[in-house]
Design an enzyme around this catalytic site. Structure first.
Site, mmCIF file in Angstrom:
data_model
loop_
_atom_site.group_PDB
_atom_site.id
_atom_site.type_symbol
_atom_site.label_atom_id
_atom_site.label_comp_id
_atom_site.label_asym_id
_atom_site.label_seq_id
_atom_site.Cartn_x
_atom_site.Cartn_y
_atom_site.Cartn_z
ATOM 1 N N LYS A 90 0.795 -1.230 -0.048
ATOM 2 C CA LYS A 90 -0.153 0.080 -0.231
ATOM 3 C C LYS A 90 0.883 1.403 -0.036
ATOM 4 O O LYS A 90 0.539 2.240 -0.412
ATOM 5 C CB LYS A 90 -0.898 -0.082 1.129
ATOM 6 C CG LYS A 90 -2.106 -1.035 1.133
ATOM 7 C CD LYS A 90 -3.363 -0.545 2.111
ATOM 8 C CE LYS A 90 -4.391 -1.359 1.797
ATOM 9 N NZ LYS A 90 -4.334 -2.890 2.183
ATOM 10 N N GLU A 112 -9.627 7.426 4.005
ATOM 11 C CA GLU A 112 -10.556 6.842 4.598
ATOM 12 C C GLU A 112 -9.978 5.331 4.883
ATOM 13 O O GLU A 112 -8.849 5.150 4.282
ATOM 14 C CB GLU A 112 -11.829 6.704 3.761
ATOM 15 C CG GLU A 112 -12.081 5.240 2.886
ATOM 16 C CD GLU A 112 -10.986 5.509 1.606
ATOM 17 O OE1 GLU A 112 -10.825 6.773 1.382
ATOM 18 O OE2 GLU A 112 -10.450 4.547 1.087
ATOM 19 N N SER A 378 1.506 -10.017 -1.323
ATOM 20 C CA SER A 378 1.161 -8.546 -1.020
ATOM 21 C C SER A 378 1.513 -7.926 0.187
ATOM 22 O O SER A 378 1.832 -6.576 0.656
ATOM 23 C CB SER A 378 -0.394 -8.363 -1.350
ATOM 24 O OG SER A 378 -1.162 -8.980 -0.302
HETATM 25 C C1 PLP Z 1 -5.042 -3.993 1.323
HETATM 26 C C2 PLP Z 1 -4.666 -5.228 1.323
HETATM 27 C C3 PLP Z 1 -5.001 -5.939 0.338
HETATM 28 C C4 PLP Z 1 -6.043 -5.706 -0.523
HETATM 29 O O1 PLP Z 1 -5.991 -4.552 -1.467
HETATM 30 P P1 PLP Z 1 -5.738 -4.394 -3.154
HETATM 31 O O2 PLP Z 1 -6.100 -2.961 -3.255
HETATM 32 O O3 PLP Z 1 -6.715 -5.586 -3.458
HETATM 33 O O4 PLP Z 1 -4.519 -4.875 -3.142
HETATM 34 C C5 PLP Z 1 -4.191 -7.091 -0.457
HETATM 35 N N1 PLP Z 1 -2.997 -7.459 0.396
HETATM 36 C C6 PLP Z 1 -2.845 -6.943 1.707
HETATM 37 C C7 PLP Z 1 -1.553 -7.550 2.621
HETATM 38 C C8 PLP Z 1 -3.312 -5.763 1.874
HETATM 39 O O5 PLP Z 1 -2.788 -4.850 2.993
#
Ligand code: PLP
Length: 394
Positions: A90, A112, A378
């Site tokens: 993020k 938000e 992610s």
């Molecule tokens: C917020 C988050 C997501 C989901 O958000 P996307 O916008 O779909 O990427 C996925 N994995 C993690 C670790 C997150 O913090």
């Protein structure tokens, strides 16, 4: 040429656009007129790249997961976004948007947040730049996400509770929009995924595209070609996926796989499998697929992972789904949790529960031994330890 990128009006096929109240028009219009020009400015690029390197810790490794590859008899690489500062992808976007805000002469940031992850990523970059930060968060979410609320406060942000409606993410979004309408001159609104009115989905996808930009040269070094056979990512709003797919969208030799949260089962009534269950509608200023009742009321999504718990999906992903370019798979809470434990014990990496959904793919889909697969890891699982502990009674 056919393309899966946004056109100049912010459409991906039939999805996207900007469906906003007239009072918001000046804000999004200022951004729309300037975002590409600013992003392509060499000075802006240099500052963005420098911060990604020295502050976020990029490039993140592309790691060959040997034990997972042996187990599933295919070649699995992990793109380690969990190693970014703050523990997930993020921050790539919030760094980009805070620099954008500065270029536009803004001295105040609003955002938000639902589970608090985007709020923390935003508060982080505001502290970095010494810019005022107000984060709207549903009163109910504030109560259940205490550690992230504490982080935001520690970082100097003001957390304002949204007291209306269901007191969750969508109410926080309404409050943020109201604030932005009232403060069009000095305030920039940092949206946390590839959602919202044009130009947000395209702008956020471009900031996150550093992920696939790196995968290209990293694979070239390791495999002698700059593309995988499949790139796999979990999808909440869709930003980590958009970043991992970005440079492969128009390359048909690369299979695109999106993993959504089925919650307790796609048809259980407690799910966040937006593309499987969604119908065309408007959410947060964008035409996309969203979960709704017969008469168009948005339904509450459910997933064990807070980051996938969103009733819509970004317009890029709606188009990937409808056009057949992307393959969409829904994974239940139980499947994701099991996969998260398996990856922890086979690779020594505890993934965020969002990411664990992506790892459950191997129980649904077979790959060939010589396929090269990249999974976008992610985020890290530290934030989810208590959920893992409760679930497995560790
Ligand atoms: C917020 C988050 C997501 C989901 O958000 P996307 O916008 O779909 O990427 C996925 N994995 C993690 C670790 C997150 O913090």
């Amino acid at each position: 040429m056919s393309t899966y990128h946004a056109n100049e009006k912010g459409y991906y096929g039939e999805f996207g656009g900007a469906f906003i109240p007239e009072m918001l028009y000046p804000n999004t219009e200022e951004l729309r007129q300037n975002y590409i020009k600013i992003m392509e400015d060499p000075g802006f690029k240099a500052e963005f790249d420098q911060l990604l390197k020295d502050y976020v810790g990029r490039p993140t490794p592309l790691y060959f997961a040997k034990r997972l590859s042996d187990k599933y008899r295919t070649k699995i690489y992990l793109k380690r976004e969990d190693l970014c500062h703050t523990g997930a992808h993020k921050v790539n976007n919030t760094i980009g948007q805070i620099l954008m805000a500065k270029k536009l002469g803004k001295n105040r940031i609003i955002a938000e947040t639902g589970a608090g992850q985007h709020g923390v990523a935003t508060a982080t970059v505001c502290a970095l730049m010494g810019i005022e930060c107000v984060v709207y968060m549903g009163e109910k979410d504030i109560a259940r996400q205490a550690p992230n609320v504490a982080r935001m406060k520690m970082l100097g942000a003001t957390v304002r509770p949204a007291l209306s409606g269901s007191r969750t993410l969508k109410d926080a979004t309404n409050e943020a929009i109201r604030d932005w309408i009232n403060n069009p001159v000095n305030t920039h609104y940092i949206i946390g995924s590839v959602v919202g009115p044009h130009p947000y989905p395209d702008m956020v996808a471009r900031f996150q595209s550093v992920i696939s930009e790196e995968i290209k040269w990293q694979l070239l070094e390791k495999e002698g070609r700059d593309y995988p056979d499949f790139v796999i990512a979990c999808v909440g709003g869709g930003s980590n996926a958009a970043g991992a797919y970005y440079h492969y969208l128009d390359r048909p030799e690369v299979g695109i796989i999106a993993v959504e949260a089925a919650g307790k089962g796609v048809h259980s009534g407690e799910s966040a499998a937006t593309s499987a269950l969604g119908r065309v509608g408007i959410i947060h200023g964008s035409k996309t697929l969203l979960m709704q009742t017969q008469d168009g009321q948005i339904t509450e999504p459910y997933s064990i992972s807070a980051g996938l718990d969103y009733p819509g999906v970004g317009p890029m992903h709606a188009h990937l789904y409808r056009s057949g370019r992307g393959e969409f798979i829904s994974i239940t809470d139980d499947e994701a949790m099991t996969a998260g434990l398996m990856v922890s014990q086979m690779e020594g990496i505890i993934p965020a529960i969002e990411t664990s959904h992506a790892f459950a793919i191997f129980d649904h889909r077979r790959f060939r031994p010589d396929d090269i697969i990249v999974i976008n890891l992610s985020g890290r699982g530290d934030k989810d330890l208590s959920t893992y502990i409760d679930y497995f009674k560790l």
